[in-house]
Enzyme design. Structure first.
Site, short mmCIF file in Angstrom:
data_model
loop_
_atom_site.label_atom_id
_atom_site.label_comp_id
_atom_site.label_asym_id
_atom_site.label_seq_id
_atom_site.Cartn_x
_atom_site.Cartn_y
_atom_site.Cartn_z
N ASN A 25 45.45 30.63 50.08
CA ASN A 25 44.04 30.70 49.69
C ASN A 25 43.48 32.06 50.10
O ASN A 25 43.90 32.62 51.11
CB ASN A 25 43.25 29.57 50.37
N HIS A 44 39.94 33.75 51.31
CA HIS A 44 38.60 33.40 51.80
C HIS A 44 37.83 34.69 52.10
O HIS A 44 38.38 35.60 52.73
CB HIS A 44 38.70 32.54 53.07
N ALA A 48 38.71 44.37 49.62
CA ALA A 48 39.58 43.50 50.40
C ALA A 48 40.32 42.47 49.54
O ALA A 48 41.54 42.50 49.44
CB ALA A 48 38.78 42.80 51.51
N GLU A 49 39.57 41.55 48.91
CA GLU A 49 40.22 40.43 48.22
C GLU A 49 41.23 40.88 47.17
O GLU A 49 42.36 40.39 47.13
CB GLU A 49 39.16 39.54 47.55
N ARG A 103 38.28 9.60 42.26
CA ARG A 103 38.90 10.80 42.84
C ARG A 103 40.41 10.60 42.98
O ARG A 103 41.19 11.54 42.81
CB ARG A 103 38.26 11.09 44.21
N GLY A 148 37.22 34.33 37.70
CA GLY A 148 38.64 34.68 37.75
C GLY A 148 38.93 36.14 38.07
O GLY A 148 39.93 36.69 37.62
N THR A 149 38.06 36.77 38.89
CA THR A 149 38.31 38.19 39.22
C THR A 149 39.57 38.33 40.08
O THR A 149 40.33 39.30 39.92
CB THR A 149 37.11 38.81 39.94
N GLU A 193 45.82 20.87 56.03
CA GLU A 193 44.86 19.78 55.82
C GLU A 193 43.43 20.13 56.25
O GLU A 193 42.48 19.47 55.86
CB GLU A 193 45.31 18.51 56.56
N ASP A 196 40.20 26.09 55.76
CA ASP A 196 40.39 27.48 56.22
C ASP A 196 41.06 27.55 57.58
O ASP A 196 40.80 28.47 58.36
CB ASP A 196 39.04 28.23 56.26
#
Length: 209
Positions: A108, A110, A180-181, A66, A12-13, A148, A151
């Protein structure tokens, strides 16, 4: 006020970077209303609880199929009713029904400069191992909307990070997170919260900065 739910699988950084930015008001007009993990042992859940944020585990392992998991996952999200869902190191494939429900309201992070080193099988250290094996000189991170594909959604922000000669996958991963993130994910949330991202011809455009 933008209500966000953060999805996590591990330490969880990135969640911590978001919480810190909300508290420091570098993310404005935003409230974290929940954290969901597929891993009951994820330290990210502890991080959330320390900040008084509701945190829960919804794991595919706890359901007969699922499809049953997908239904429970969507139901929980609908109860929380977020304006934006943030994938911050979430290693579960997002069900299509969830993507459709939250179209253009799910982002998201990446750990590469998409379209390099992304898609199926590229996650965590695997991304950095592939980058070092290829000998690239610049890597980085990308925040994008979720669609869908894997990335493949519209890119919101990217930031480059230089590769050093003595890098290992672990040192490179850490530097990409730090440089960056942890910077562009909070920034992207702030831009969305303040109406500064527009989708034009399938591309995310930053407006009004």
């Amino acid at each position: 006020m933008l209500k966000i739910v953060v999805l996590v699988s591990g330490g969880g950084t990135n969640l911590q970077a978001i919480m810190d930015a909300v508290e420091a008001k570098t993310i404005t007009n935003t409230e974290i209303i929940g954290v969901i993990s597929n891993n009951k042992n994820a330290y990210a859940l502890e991080r959330a609880k320390k900040h008084g944020i509701p945190a829960m585990c919804i794991s595919p392992k706890d359901y007969e199929s699922r499809e049953a998991f997908n239904d429970a996952f969507l139901d929980e999200l609908q109860q929380l009713n977020p304006d934006l869902i943030v994938l911050a190191g979430f290693l579960v494939v997002i069900p299509e029904k969830v993507i459709r429900q939250y179209e253009h309201r799910m982002i998201n992070i990446h750990p590469s400069l998409i379209p390099a080193f992304c898609g199926k099988g590229y996650y965590g250290l695997k991304v950095h191992e592939a980058a070092l094996k290829r000998g690239v000189k610049v890597v980085g991170a990308t925040v994008h909307f979720v669609d869908e594909g894997t990335d493949t959604g519209p890119i919101i922000l990217q930031k480059a990070v230089e590769v050093k000669n003595n890098d290992t996958p672990e040192t490179l991963q850490r530097r990409v997170m730090e440089e960056a993130e942890w910077k562009i994910l909070p920034k992207a949330i702030d831009l969305i919260a303040n109406g500064k991202i527009e989708l034009i011809d399938g591309k995310a455009v930053v407006c009004g900065e």
